[in-house]
Design an enzyme around this catalytic site. Structure first.
Site, PDB file in Angstrom:
ATOM      1  N   SER A 203       3.120 -25.528  92.416  1.00  0.00           N
ATOM      2  CA  SER A 203       2.021 -26.362  91.941  1.00  0.00           C
ATOM      3  C   SER A 203       2.442 -27.391  90.906  1.00  0.00           C
ATOM      4  O   SER A 203       1.824 -28.451  90.800  1.00  0.00           O
ATOM      5  CB  SER A 203       0.905 -25.482  91.380  1.00  0.00           C
ATOM      6  N   HIS A 231      -1.177 -25.443  97.926  1.00  0.00           N
ATOM      7  CA  HIS A 231      -0.848 -26.874  97.970  1.00  0.00           C
ATOM      8  C   HIS A 231      -0.183 -27.295  99.282  1.00  0.00           C
ATOM      9  O   HIS A 231       0.229 -28.446  99.411  1.00  0.00           O
ATOM     10  CB  HIS A 231       0.057 -27.241  96.790  1.00  0.00           C
ATOM     11  N   LYS A 263      -8.450 -27.707  97.418  1.00  0.00           N
ATOM     12  CA  LYS A 263      -7.454 -28.766  97.209  1.00  0.00           C
ATOM     13  C   LYS A 263      -7.513 -29.709  98.414  1.00  0.00           C
ATOM     14  O   LYS A 263      -8.414 -30.527  98.461  1.00  0.00           O
ATOM     15  CB  LYS A 263      -6.104 -28.122  96.953  1.00  0.00           C
TER      16      LYS A 263
END
Ligand SMILES: Cc1ncc(COP(=O)(O)O)c(C=O)c1O
Length: 422
Positions: A203, A231, A263
């Site tokens: 991250s 991610h 995300k």
């Protein structure tokens, strides 16, 4: 005679005098001292209130900032289809789910989203959690117990580390992305049941874990591999199936896959995907799943829309990677201290917290919002600007970022950090 409750009296030094005269530290004052220490060392975190988001533009106070710090990698957070799905869901199902999944909060919309996530990631089943933080706590607390071994990359997200602590298992952390060191740590307690957990895309660094090496190691050592692909999902792999999909690893090699909906999918929430026995076990034993209100069904409807768009809209990934390449090319030409990352997370390594904070403040004065990431989020001496790119950005935005970074005269990149392919 009825006893009067004892009211402690607070001294100037933050100590209260207890019933037997012993001095007890005051917890709130102690916290205030720690906060003041953070301020003195340039490590204080400050809350910012955004008035309105418009793609990558944020209205803050009287100004408008171009943001490079969100995680909306595919630019879906404000997509009209997601907005319409959320509104439709709220009209049909109301706002709250009214209870935990195991009471009466689990709706058809949750089940449909779970099926879609399992199919997308090529897993037998999936289970929704309210946040990624809770999903990681839930998995680690449910599958591990005292006497087990949990091996983790040193740069794993905080919630994987917290989950290991909560589980009571022995936690061993290996140097970043070092599969050989992970092997030594697994070997150090060969008889224990073991879980190896890693971020898929890190991250704060943006690099991808050596997933195939870790999978081979876990197969050899009879350890269970868990990947947190917060991610990677939506960004990497075939049809955005994530870093695990990109590495070509199926459920047998990565039995525990966690990813978030907040995300690249532009929503909120998370899921764990894997074999039916894992999911059934989490429903029984994962306390952050059991003892909390289920996500609003309207959000599940919006997230399903996001999953479909993330799979179908290949152009979003193409655009994102074209912007990443443009940024890296420009940063290399300027000699910026760029980390070796090919993902949407592009850190500029500045070293000291003071330097990172000063750079972020200068950029903000020039209309750009970037986050200065400082210890304890990253190790001491490795403070950075965490730049994130999104399909919602345009080439002109990247060029403006590069032009503004050039004016900062940042220290040049260390040799090793720049020689990865763009
Ligand atoms: C790698 C990683 N795992 C888990 C989380 C937590 O996810 P959530 O924000 O949904 O709680 C984050 C980010 O916040 C993350 O970066």
């Amino acid at each position: 005679m009825q006893k009067r409750p004892h009211t402690p009296t607070l001294s100037l030094a933050g100590f209260a005098t207890g019933r037997n005269g012993a001095r007890r530290p005051d917890l709130i004052e102690r916290l205030a001292v720690h906060t003041a220490e953070r301020e003195q060392t340039q490590l204080l975190r400050r809350l910012r209130t955004v008035d309105r988001a418009d793609g990558p533009w944020l209205d803050v106070g009287n100004g408008r900032l171009l943001s490079f710090c969100g995680n909306d990698y595919l630019g879906l957070a404000q997509h009209p289809q997601l907005v319409a799905a959320l509104a439709r869901g709220a009209r049909e199902q109301g706002v709250g789910s009214t209870s935990a999944h195991l009471i009466c909060g689990h709706r058809t919309e949750h089940a449909e989203l779970e099926e879609a996530l399992a199919a997308w990631t090529g897993r037998e089943r999936a289970l929704l959690f309210s946040t990624g933080y809770m999903a990681n706590l839930g998995v680690l607390q449910a599958v591990l117990t005292r006497g087990d071994l949990c091996v983790q990359d040193k740069l794993n997200h905080a919630c994987l580390l917290d989950g290991a602590t909560l589980s009571g298992a022995e936690l061993k952390r290996y140097p970043h992305a070092d599969a050989a060191a992970a092997a030594r740590q697994l070997a150090s307690n060969a008889g224990a049941a073991a879980l190896l957990a890693t971020d898929g895309v890190f991250s704060m660094d943006g690099d991808v874990a050596p997933l195939r090496d870790l999978a081979n190691l876990c197969t050899r050592e009879h350890a269970t591999l868990m990947v947190d692909d917060a991610h990677g999902l939506g960004v990497l792999g075939p049809r955005g199936a994530g870093s695990v999909g990109e590495a070509g690893l199926g459920q047998a090699e990565v039995p525990v896959l966690m990813a978030t909906l907040g995300k690249a999918l532009g929503c909120m929430g998370a899921f764990v995907a894997g074999p039916a026995a894992l999911i059934e076990g989490l429903i029984q034993f994962a306390r952050p799943y059991i003892y909390t209100t289920a996500m609003p069904p309207a959000l599940a409807i919006a997230a399903l829309e996001a999953v479909q768009l993330a799979q179908a809209d290949e152009w979003r990934r193409d655009k994102l990677f074209a912007l990443i390449a443009r940024f890296r090319r420009g940063a290399a030409e300027l000699g910026l201290p760029l980390a070796a990352s090919t993902s949407a997370i592009q850190p500029l390594l500045l070293g000291s917290a003071t330097a990172a904070l000063a750079a972020a403040q200068t950029l903000e004065r020039r209309g750009l919002l970037l986050s200065a990431i400082r210890p304890p989020t990253v190790p001491s001496g490795q403070a950075r600007l965490r730049i994130t790119l999104s399909a919602a950005h345009e080439e002109a935005h990247v060029d403006r970022l590069l032009d503004t970074l050039e004016t900062l005269h940042l220290p040049p990149a260390p040799r090793a950090a720049t020689d990865d392919p763009v």
